[in-house]
Design an enzyme around this catalytic site. Sequence first.
Site, PDB file in Angstrom:
ATOM      1  N   ASN A  10      22.983 -45.919  59.574  1.00 20.72           N
ATOM      2  CA  ASN A  10      24.422 -46.196  59.523  1.00 20.72           C
ATOM      3  C   ASN A  10      24.885 -46.391  60.967  1.00 20.72           C
ATOM      4  OD1 ASN A  10      27.185 -46.260  59.208  1.00 20.72           O
ATOM      5  ND2 ASN A  10      27.368 -44.122  58.539  1.00 20.72           N
ATOM      6  N   TRP A  11      25.133 -47.649  61.329  1.00 20.17           N
ATOM      7  CA  TRP A  11      25.493 -47.954  62.717  1.00 20.17           C
ATOM      8  C   TRP A  11      26.924 -47.550  63.052  1.00 20.17           C
ATOM      9  CZ3 TRP A  11      23.320 -53.473  64.196  1.00 20.17           C
ATOM     10  CH2 TRP A  11      21.918 -53.489  63.966  1.00 20.17           C
ATOM     11  N   LYS A  12      27.731 -47.280  62.008  1.00 19.49           N
ATOM     12  CA  LYS A  12      29.144 -46.941  62.209  1.00 19.49           C
ATOM     13  C   LYS A  12      29.826 -48.025  63.057  1.00 19.49           C
ATOM     14  CE  LYS A  12      28.186 -42.103  61.373  1.00 19.49           C
ATOM     15  NZ  LYS A  12      28.560 -40.701  61.629  1.00 19.49           N
ATOM     16  N   HIS A  96      31.676 -41.883  52.580  1.00 22.95           N
ATOM     17  CA  HIS A  96      31.332 -41.192  53.822  1.00 22.95           C
ATOM     18  C   HIS A  96      32.494 -40.303  54.245  1.00 22.95           C
ATOM     19  CE1 HIS A  96      30.165 -40.434  57.974  1.00 22.95           C
ATOM     20  NE2 HIS A  96      28.951 -40.832  57.644  1.00 22.95           N
ATOM     21  N   GLU A  98      33.815 -39.761  56.935  1.00 24.59           N
ATOM     22  CA  GLU A  98      34.762 -40.404  57.842  1.00 24.59           C
ATOM     23  C   GLU A  98      35.771 -41.254  57.068  1.00 24.59           C
ATOM     24  OE1 GLU A  98      31.366 -40.209  61.279  1.00 24.59           O
ATOM     25  OE2 GLU A  98      31.780 -42.149  60.344  1.00 24.59           O
ATOM     26  N   GLU A 168      25.468 -35.007  53.222  1.00 25.17           N
ATOM     27  CA  GLU A 168      25.793 -34.931  54.640  1.00 25.17           C
ATOM     28  C   GLU A 168      26.783 -33.788  54.865  1.00 25.17           C
ATOM     29  OE1 GLU A 168      25.038 -38.961  56.804  1.00 25.17           O
ATOM     30  OE2 GLU A 168      27.084 -38.914  56.051  1.00 25.17           O
ATOM     31  N   GLY A 174      27.127 -35.889  63.653  1.00 22.87           N
ATOM     32  CA  GLY A 174      27.494 -36.232  65.021  1.00 22.87           C
ATOM     33  C   GLY A 174      27.728 -35.040  65.925  1.00 22.87           C
ATOM     34  N   SER A 213      23.053 -35.425  61.872  1.00 20.36           N
ATOM     35  CA  SER A 213      22.291 -35.197  63.103  1.00 20.36           C
ATOM     36  C   SER A 213      20.779 -35.213  62.871  1.00 20.36           C
ATOM     37  CB  SER A 213      22.734 -33.893  63.780  1.00 20.36           C
ATOM     38  OG  SER A 213      24.101 -33.963  64.147  1.00 20.36           O
ATOM     39  N   GLY A 234      22.589 -41.579  61.632  1.00 17.60           N
ATOM     40  CA  GLY A 234      23.692 -42.119  62.424  1.00 17.60           C
ATOM     41  C   GLY A 234      23.221 -42.552  63.799  1.00 17.60           C
ATOM     42  N   GLY A 235      23.545 -41.742  64.809  1.00 16.09           N
ATOM     43  CA  GLY A 235      23.277 -42.106  66.203  1.00 16.09           C
ATOM     44  C   GLY A 235      21.856 -42.543  66.494  1.00 16.09           C
TER      45      GLY A 235
END
Length: 255
Positions: A10-12, A96, A98, A168, A174, A213, A234-235
């Site tokens: 997930n590049w967000k 998600h 977010e 999640e 994150g 994470s 994610g990251g």
Amino acid sequence: MARRPLVMGNWKLNGSKAFTKELIENLKVELADVNGCDVAIAPPVMYLAEAETVLTGSKIALGAQNVDVNVQGAFTGDISTEMLKDFGAKYIIIGHSERRTYHKESDEFIAKKFEALKEAGLVPVLCIGESEAENEAGKTEEVCARQIDAVINALGVEAFNGAVIAYEPIWAIGTGKSATPAQAQAVHAFIRGHIAAKSQAVADQVIIQYGGSVNDANAAELFTQPDIDGALVGGASLKASAFAVIVKAAEAAKN
């Protein structure tokens, strides 16, 4: 039945045309020998065209980070299932934390998105999970059950055939704080059991990813757990080398 693991990036809100092309080219090299794990990436919707072109001929599937419930019409700024299909997207992230937080998306609205994706023949990746306060109050299972039941109550348990759930824990997204493998496995086992109470067959095949994470250092241990079927990353998905380590860890653990 052996579930085939799925690792999805997930590049967000990250990337550019050049970044998209370069990252995918590097992923194609890094993942060329991977056969025992499904892989998908979800760039920002702006870059689906670039991604589709660069992914041609590779085993990496294309995904997206959101979808609307409407297929066409006067819905300014929204993106439909048919548009996502037009670019070859397959795995679509919904719910998600977010989106739930910043866009006030309700469980019921997310269930409507789930339905729209199923009707379009796309794969919903339903994100569920509890906040830090809910975790500390012992409400993890209650929250996860509620978020899953929104779909079951609207569509029936069979809606989870061919679907993906991403657990999640919000406190781990994150933050660098990941749930321990044992903590994550306990919740994954609860989720599978909750679905199994309605249908064992559906529960046996549903992919339950862990997200929060996940990185190249902790992935291998997470994937040794029986009910963790991959990861929503994610990251670490923004670096080809780190993402490849995670994918290969899933392949090694599940084959």
